[in-house]
Design an enzyme around this catalytic site. Structure first.
Site, PDB file in Angstrom:
ATOM      1  N   TYR A 106       0.855  -1.184   0.000  1.00 45.43           N
ATOM      2  CA  TYR A 106       0.000   0.000   0.000  1.00 45.43           C
ATOM      3  C   TYR A 106       0.889   1.231   0.000  1.00 45.43           C
ATOM      4  CZ  TYR A 106      -3.131   3.542   2.097  1.00 45.43           C
ATOM      5  OH  TYR A 106      -3.856   4.669   2.362  1.00 45.43           O
ATOM      6  N   SER A 130       3.945  -0.399   7.752  1.00 43.53           N
ATOM      7  CA  SER A 130       4.831  -1.293   7.003  1.00 43.53           C
ATOM      8  C   SER A 130       5.401  -0.626   5.763  1.00 43.53           C
ATOM      9  CB  SER A 130       4.079  -2.568   6.614  1.00 43.53           C
ATOM     10  OG  SER A 130       2.974  -2.276   5.779  1.00 43.53           O
ATOM     11  N   ASP A 141      -6.763   1.942  15.402  1.00 44.84           N
ATOM     12  CA  ASP A 141      -6.290   1.671  14.039  1.00 44.84           C
ATOM     13  C   ASP A 141      -6.381   2.913  13.156  1.00 44.84           C
ATOM     14  OD1 ASP A 141      -5.121  -0.077  12.137  1.00 44.84           O
ATOM     15  OD2 ASP A 141      -7.067  -0.463  11.207  1.00 44.84           O
TER      16      ASP A 141
END
Length: 277
Positions: free
Chosen positions: A32, A61, A233
């Site tokens: 992504y 990430s 999140d």
């Protein structure tokens, strides 16, 4: 970095959020690439707006093991923020200690989406031994089916392990996913914590909510509220259209209806693990 004590009544901790900017160096291999920026000031504003005392920033990430932006963000509010970094297998002890000085209390292995499993008994062994000695945690983001392969070597080293997002079950199986059954089975080790976060990553907005309602009593029974965590999140990458910070909290409130349970999960449990008190 010193970690000042915080009165228990003041604790309400979000254990999973991200900050990033499009102009930062990105990992060569990534699932992504963000099309927007989110700053630490925006995050702190959300904490304030929703009555959160503290927050934990998790390295995305797609930024790889360059944790500079994470450290800069923590430095904006070092008493309120902690960090979970991403590191390479050959990271040195001095680098880990520098991260600790910057407010980092663990590392994340983001292995979701078919990423190859790391050699935790081989090339990672020395680094994981250092991390265990420092009392850090290792956060795992991997589909539930592979949790035994990832968690067993970490538990053997005596590490504290945090499993992201309810364990990332197969949406078609839900609580019947064998990986979820394995997760419940290792609760007795007392080395594992589970984040009650990102329901939507376990079957979409509605499917994930149904799974969470079935999973919650099982997780509470096996782990207890002293091994469960909540995270927003935020900013909900790739799911921005189905939720926001307030919705994330309301879903948690609806799921964990007992106020004492919520206070323990977002207060004492999180404070001890992430070194807020």
């Amino acid at each position: 970095m010193s970690f000042p004590a915080v009165p228990p009544a003041a604790l309400r901790i979000d254990t999973h959020a991200h900050v990033f900017a499009r102009g930062l160096p990105m990992a060569d291999v990534r699932r992504y690439t963000p099309a927007y920026d989110v700053t630490v000031d925006e995050y702190l504003a959300r904490l304030d707006a929703h009555g959160m005392s503290h927050g934990v920033l998790v390295q995305p990430s797609f930024l790889g093991s360059d944790n500079d932006y994470l450290l800069q963000a923590i430095a904006r509010a070092p008493q309120r923020l902690r960090g979970i970094a991403m590191v390479d297998a050959d990271v040195g002890l001095a680098q880990l200690q520098a991260l600790q000085q910057g407010g980092v209390v663990g590392i994340r292995l983001n292995l979701v989406g078919g990423a190859p499993l790391p050699d935790l008994r081989g090339v990672w062994h020395d680094t994981l031994t250092h991390i265990a000695a420092m009392g850090w945690q290792v956060e795992i983001h991997r589909e539930a089916a592979d949790l035994p392969l990832v968690l067993e070597p970490l538990l053997a080293l005596g590490l504290n392990v945090v499993v992201d997002h309810f364990g990332r079950v197969d949406a078609a199986l839900g609580v019947d996913d064998p990986g979820f059954g394995y997760l419940l089975s290792i609760a007795a080790s007392r080395q594992v914590w589970v984040k009650l976060s990102a329901q939507y990553r376990n079957g979409g907005s509605e499917g994930g909510a149904r799974f969470a309602r079935r999973a919650w009593p099982l997780l509470r029974r096996h782990f207890g509220v002293d091994r469960l965590l909540w995270g927003s999140d935020w900013p909900h990458t790739q799911h921005e259209s189905v939720t926001d910070y307030g919705d994330s909290w309301r879903r948690f409130e609806a799921l964990v209806s007992d106020e004492q349970d919520r206070r323990r999960i977002t207060g004492e449990t999180a404070a001890q693990l992430f070194r807020f008190g």
